[in-house]
Design an enzyme around this catalytic site. Structure first.
Site, PDB file in Angstrom:
ATOM      1  CG  ASP A  32      51.978  43.422  36.138  1.00  0.00           C
ATOM      2  OD1 ASP A  32      52.105  44.341  35.689  1.00  0.00           O
ATOM      3  OD2 ASP A  32      52.428  43.112  37.417  1.00  0.00           O
ATOM      4  CD  GLU A  65      50.327  48.657  42.786  1.00  0.00           C
ATOM      5  OE1 GLU A  65      49.287  48.498  41.890  1.00  0.00           O
ATOM      6  OE2 GLU A  65      51.516  48.135  42.595  1.00  0.00           O
ATOM      7  CE1 TYR A 122      50.216  50.161  34.208  1.00  0.00           C
ATOM      8  CE2 TYR A 122      50.467  48.600  32.315  1.00  0.00           C
ATOM      9  CZ  TYR A 122      51.155  49.360  33.390  1.00  0.00           C
ATOM     10  OH  TYR A 122      52.434  49.258  33.796  1.00  0.00           O
ATOM     11  CD  GLU A 123      39.722  50.163  29.030  1.00  0.00           C
ATOM     12  OE1 GLU A 123      39.236  50.325  30.351  1.00  0.00           O
ATOM     13  OE2 GLU A 123      38.979  50.454  28.285  1.00  0.00           O
TER      14      GLU A 123
HETATM   15  C1  SAM Z   1      49.626  46.252  34.590  1.00  0.00           C
HETATM   16  S1  SAM Z   1      49.504  47.068  36.311  1.00  0.00           S
HETATM   17  C2  SAM Z   1      47.870  47.495  36.035  1.00  0.00           C
HETATM   18  C3  SAM Z   1      47.467  48.627  37.055  1.00  0.00           C
HETATM   19  C4  SAM Z   1      46.096  49.074  37.142  1.00  0.00           C
HETATM   20  N1  SAM Z   1      45.150  48.078  37.325  1.00  0.00           N
HETATM   21  C5  SAM Z   1      45.788  49.693  35.888  1.00  0.00           C
HETATM   22  O1  SAM Z   1      44.672  49.003  35.071  1.00  0.00           O
HETATM   23  O2  SAM Z   1      46.092  51.002  35.388  1.00  0.00           O
HETATM   24  C6  SAM Z   1      49.585  45.578  37.315  1.00  0.00           C
HETATM   25  C7  SAM Z   1      49.541  46.081  38.761  1.00  0.00           C
HETATM   26  O3  SAM Z   1      49.549  45.006  39.595  1.00  0.00           O
HETATM   27  C8  SAM Z   1      50.284  45.275  40.532  1.00  0.00           C
HETATM   28  N2  SAM Z   1      50.764  43.842  41.081  1.00  0.00           N
HETATM   29  C9  SAM Z   1      51.337  42.844  40.621  1.00  0.00           C
HETATM   30  N3  SAM Z   1      51.239  41.679  41.337  1.00  0.00           N
HETATM   31  C10 SAM Z   1      50.399  41.915  42.519  1.00  0.00           C
HETATM   32  C11 SAM Z   1      50.098  41.293  43.481  1.00  0.00           C
HETATM   33  N4  SAM Z   1      50.500  39.881  43.824  1.00  0.00           N
HETATM   34  N5  SAM Z   1      49.280  41.983  44.596  1.00  0.00           N
HETATM   35  C12 SAM Z   1      49.065  42.985  44.116  1.00  0.00           C
HETATM   36  N6  SAM Z   1      49.131  43.850  43.273  1.00  0.00           N
HETATM   37  C13 SAM Z   1      50.168  43.578  42.472  1.00  0.00           C
HETATM   38  C14 SAM Z   1      51.622  45.862  40.086  1.00  0.00           C
HETATM   39  O4  SAM Z   1      52.531  46.567  40.991  1.00  0.00           O
HETATM   40  C15 SAM Z   1      50.903  46.758  38.912  1.00  0.00           C
HETATM   41  O5  SAM Z   1      50.869  48.076  39.458  1.00  0.00           O
END
Ligand code: SAM
Length: 240
Positions: A140, A91, A216-217
């Site tokens: 994302d 993260e 997020y869900e």
């Molecule tokens: C929409 S959030 C979802 C967070 C969590 N998985 C949830 O479901 O609550 C997406 C997360 O992916 C992380 N992220 C984005 N690109 C990434 C990458 N290349 N490697 C690791 N994490 C990443 C972002 O910082 C963010 O916290």
């Protein structure tokens, strides 16, 4: 085989999205300063063909990877229930890392290691077949067409995940974003490394018992967006 040179600065620049939110509270800052260093996988220490099991103080049965753990609720849930597994959480968002650290301290967990950068950069360095499970939960969605190339699910990343995973290992992907869901399904149909674990259409609408709801869900559900829960198995020779 590592496919990309170990250029941390170039890879780091490719992480889209925020790395920092509000100023960390004093307790969060203290956790980042004291608890994070022994748990952190530093980018400079990555070596080609690294066995992730070597990152843990005691032998682990398997290593499971969660990409983009957000605030870490799912990772903590899994790590608490699987003390024989070594977990790597990735993260880049420091506020999320601070939340995970608070949970690690509260629960006294010793089986989590943290990479604070782009998961692709970590995976590039992992040995073939070294992961027993991967979680990509609510990545994302990058809804604008011009940002679709930022979506984590693409054929290159899927191939790299497959390389890092043991034959038979499970890949879980969830999303509450209808267009990203279609994108994920169509990309999974265009690759040969993973086999979809589904018997009937309703399977992907039901969250398995050992897949706790993420932040997020929950947000998606509150805002009226149903989620899909996809489970794939890394292809084995028996599948051919
Ligand atoms: C929409 S959030 C979802 C967070 C969590 N998985 C949830 O479901 O609550 C997406 C997360 O992916 C992380 N992220 C984005 N690109 C990434 C990458 N290349 N490697 C690791 N994490 C990443 C972002 O910082 C963010 O916290």
């Amino acid at each position: 085989m590592t496919r990309h040179p170990a250029d941390t600065s170039a890879r780091a620049r490719r992480v889209h999205g925020r790395r920092r939110g509000k100023t960390l509270r004093p307790r969060q800052r203290a956790l980042v300063e004291t608890l994070l260093p022994p748990l952190q996988i530093a980018a400079e220490t990555l070596r080609e063909g690294m066995d992730p099991a070597s990152l843990f103080d005691r032998p682990v049965r398997e290593v499971w990877l969660e990409i983009g753990f957000g605030k870490g609720e799912h990772l903590l849930w899994q790590a608490e229930r699987h003390p024989d597994i070594g977990f790597i959480g990735v993260e880049p968002f420091i506020d999320g890392v601070a939340s995970l650290l608070a949970g690690i301290e509260e629960k006294g967990l010793g089986n989590i290691r943290i990479f604070r950068d782009d998961a692709r950069f970590l995976m590039d360095h992992l040995a073939d077949g070294s992961l027993g499970r991967c979680f990509l939960l609510f990545p994302d969605p990058w809804p604008k067409a011009r940002h679709h190339k930022r979506r984590f699910v693409n054929l290159d990343n899927l191939a790299e995940m497959a390389r890092c995973m043991t034959p038979g290992a499970e890949l879980r992907i969830g999303t509450d974003h209808a267009d990203y869901g279609r994108w994920i399904l169509s990309h999974m149909l265009r690759q040969d490394d993973f086999v979809w674990q589904v018997e009937k259409p309703s399977d992907c609408l039901t969250r398995p018992d050992d897949w706790p709801q993420t932040r997020y869900e929950a947000k998606g559900a509150r805002e009226g967006r149903p989620s899909i829960y996809l489970s794939y198995r890394r292809r084995t020779q028996a599948d051919d």
